[in-house]
Design a protein around this motif. Sequence first.
Motif, PDB file in Angstrom:
ATOM      1  N   UNK A 104       0.806  -1.213   0.000  1.00 20.51           N
ATOM      2  CA  UNK A 104       0.000   0.000   0.000  1.00 20.51           C
ATOM      3  C   UNK A 104       0.846   1.273   0.000  1.00 20.51           C
ATOM      4  N   UNK A 105       2.168   1.113  -0.167  1.00 19.00           N
ATOM      5  CA  UNK A 105       3.048   2.263  -0.269  1.00 19.00           C
ATOM      6  C   UNK A 105       3.533   2.439  -1.693  1.00 19.00           C
ATOM      7  N   UNK A 106       4.800   2.752  -1.839  1.00 22.78           N
ATOM      8  CA  UNK A 106       5.410   3.019  -3.141  1.00 22.78           C
ATOM      9  C   UNK A 106       5.874   1.701  -3.761  1.00 22.78           C
ATOM     10  N   UNK A 107       5.099   1.186  -4.704  1.00 20.72           N
ATOM     11  CA  UNK A 107       5.447  -0.093  -5.320  1.00 20.72           C
ATOM     12  C   UNK A 107       6.704   0.014  -6.174  1.00 20.72           C
ATOM     13  N   UNK A 108       6.937   1.185  -6.753  1.00 20.88           N
ATOM     14  CA  UNK A 108       8.158   1.352  -7.532  1.00 20.88           C
ATOM     15  C   UNK A 108       9.392   1.181  -6.644  1.00 20.88           C
ATOM     16  N   UNK A 109       9.306   1.666  -5.403  1.00 23.55           N
ATOM     17  CA  UNK A 109      10.418   1.502  -4.472  1.00 23.55           C
ATOM     18  C   UNK A 109      10.554   0.047  -4.041  1.00 23.55           C
ATOM     19  N   UNK A 129      -8.872  -7.756   8.408  1.00 23.69           N
ATOM     20  CA  UNK A 129      -9.976  -6.835   8.221  1.00 23.69           C
ATOM     21  C   UNK A 129     -11.237  -7.379   8.884  1.00 23.69           C
ATOM     22  N   UNK A 130     -12.111  -6.471   9.264  1.00 21.79           N
ATOM     23  CA  UNK A 130     -13.323  -6.857   9.997  1.00 21.79           C
ATOM     24  C   UNK A 130     -14.481  -7.222   9.079  1.00 21.79           C
ATOM     25  N   UNK A 136     -12.248  -8.112   0.223  1.00 27.28           N
ATOM     26  CA  UNK A 136     -12.340  -8.095  -1.246  1.00 27.28           C
ATOM     27  C   UNK A 136     -11.519  -6.949  -1.832  1.00 27.28           C
ATOM     28  N   UNK A 137     -11.599  -5.793  -1.204  1.00 24.19           N
ATOM     29  CA  UNK A 137     -10.831  -4.644  -1.691  1.00 24.19           C
ATOM     30  C   UNK A 137      -9.333  -4.922  -1.592  1.00 24.19           C
ATOM     31  N   UNK A 138      -8.916  -5.545  -0.503  1.00 21.06           N
ATOM     32  CA  UNK A 138      -7.506  -5.893  -0.367  1.00 21.06           C
ATOM     33  C   UNK A 138      -7.088  -6.873  -1.452  1.00 21.06           C
ATOM     34  N   UNK A 139      -7.895  -7.906  -1.686  1.00 19.79           N
ATOM     35  CA  UNK A 139      -7.550  -8.914  -2.686  1.00 19.79           C
ATOM     36  C   UNK A 139      -7.429  -8.280  -4.072  1.00 19.79           C
ATOM     37  N   UNK A 140      -8.267  -7.304  -4.371  1.00 19.99           N
ATOM     38  CA  UNK A 140      -8.161  -6.599  -5.647  1.00 19.99           C
ATOM     39  C   UNK A 140      -6.855  -5.816  -5.738  1.00 19.99           C
ATOM     40  N   UNK A 141      -6.462  -5.172  -4.629  1.00 19.08           N
ATOM     41  CA  UNK A 141      -5.178  -4.448  -4.607  1.00 19.08           C
ATOM     42  C   UNK A 141      -4.011  -5.428  -4.753  1.00 19.08           C
ATOM     43  N   UNK A 174      -9.392 -16.360   3.256  1.00 25.65           N
ATOM     44  CA  UNK A 174      -8.448 -17.077   2.393  1.00 25.65           C
ATOM     45  C   UNK A 174      -9.083 -17.391   1.048  1.00 25.65           C
ATOM     46  N   UNK A 175     -10.370 -17.768   1.059  1.00 25.14           N
ATOM     47  CA  UNK A 175     -11.061 -18.057  -0.190  1.00 25.14           C
ATOM     48  C   UNK A 175     -11.291 -16.795  -1.009  1.00 25.14           C
ATOM     49  N   UNK A 176     -11.501 -15.676  -0.336  1.00 30.19           N
ATOM     50  CA  UNK A 176     -11.646 -14.402  -1.046  1.00 30.19           C
ATOM     51  C   UNK A 176     -10.351 -14.080  -1.780  1.00 30.19           C
ATOM     52  N   UNK A 177      -9.230 -14.264  -1.103  1.00 30.82           N
ATOM     53  CA  UNK A 177      -7.933 -13.967  -1.714  1.00 30.82           C
ATOM     54  C   UNK A 177      -7.677 -14.871  -2.914  1.00 30.82           C
TER      55      UNK A 177
END
Length: 275
Positions: A104-109, A129-130, A136-141, A174-177
């Motif tokens: 969630x930071x600088x992926x280029x770094x 996450x609660x 789901x949002x995390x898995x998309x990221x 885990x299944x969501x991921x």
Amino acid sequence: MPSSRRTLLSGALAAAAAGAALPGTASAGSHGRGRRVPREAISIQLYTLRGIIGDDPEPVLSALADIGYRRVELAGTYGRSAAEFAKLLRRHRLRASSAHVGIDGDLDQVIADARTLGNQYVVVPYVNYATLAEWRAFAERLEEAGRKLRRAGLSLGYHNHAHEFAPVEGRRPFDVITSTTTRRNVHLEVDLYWAVVGGVDPVEVWRRDFPRVRQFHVKDRAPDGSFADLGKGNIDFARIFRATDVAEYIVENDEPKDALVTAQVGYDYLTRLRY
């Protein structure tokens, strides 16, 4: 290196060698069916040794090389730049084939540091996450980051704990991921201790998600549920390894009593195990 520090680590390494002969480690070969963990696939997560690394990682890296390790997995670079830490690793003939990172930071770094350090794998070590929507949002990221890292020649992974196997709003994170991400962009680093604590069979996880499981965190579980050095607990690694195949077997203990003993016992256990 100050002589006092060298003496301390030399003594610890001698104690570790003695510890490697304790019952449980020496009996690893009793499982035997002939297969063994390749020495070049054995690594150790440096988080295990955080308590003795302090502000000077070099004596610990030297001790790990003396034990026989040629790979390590990073959890930070202990106040040094990626280039500085890479130089220390080369000095002791070690390769940081894997590293725990955030996305969630600088992926280029992240990419630049991984290339400097020689990482093949970069792994997200922990999220929680609660709500199902947050998972789901995390898995998309994770999938998006994995695509970017793959194009840079790296493999992004996810490391489990136990909570990913407990349903959130009726579905396991885990299944969501695994359903939201693709095997092309996100691999799995299965922590065997936490999988067992989470009530799942690591073999079934490996089979269901084949060939996404590329790394194991090899961590043993004492009868009281606490962490144990390899061969001192009740996880049947021979059964797990016999039914699976991964690229890296990473020794870890979250709360070692003596980190260098843990490192020595872990390396010896994996090199002696027959399955």
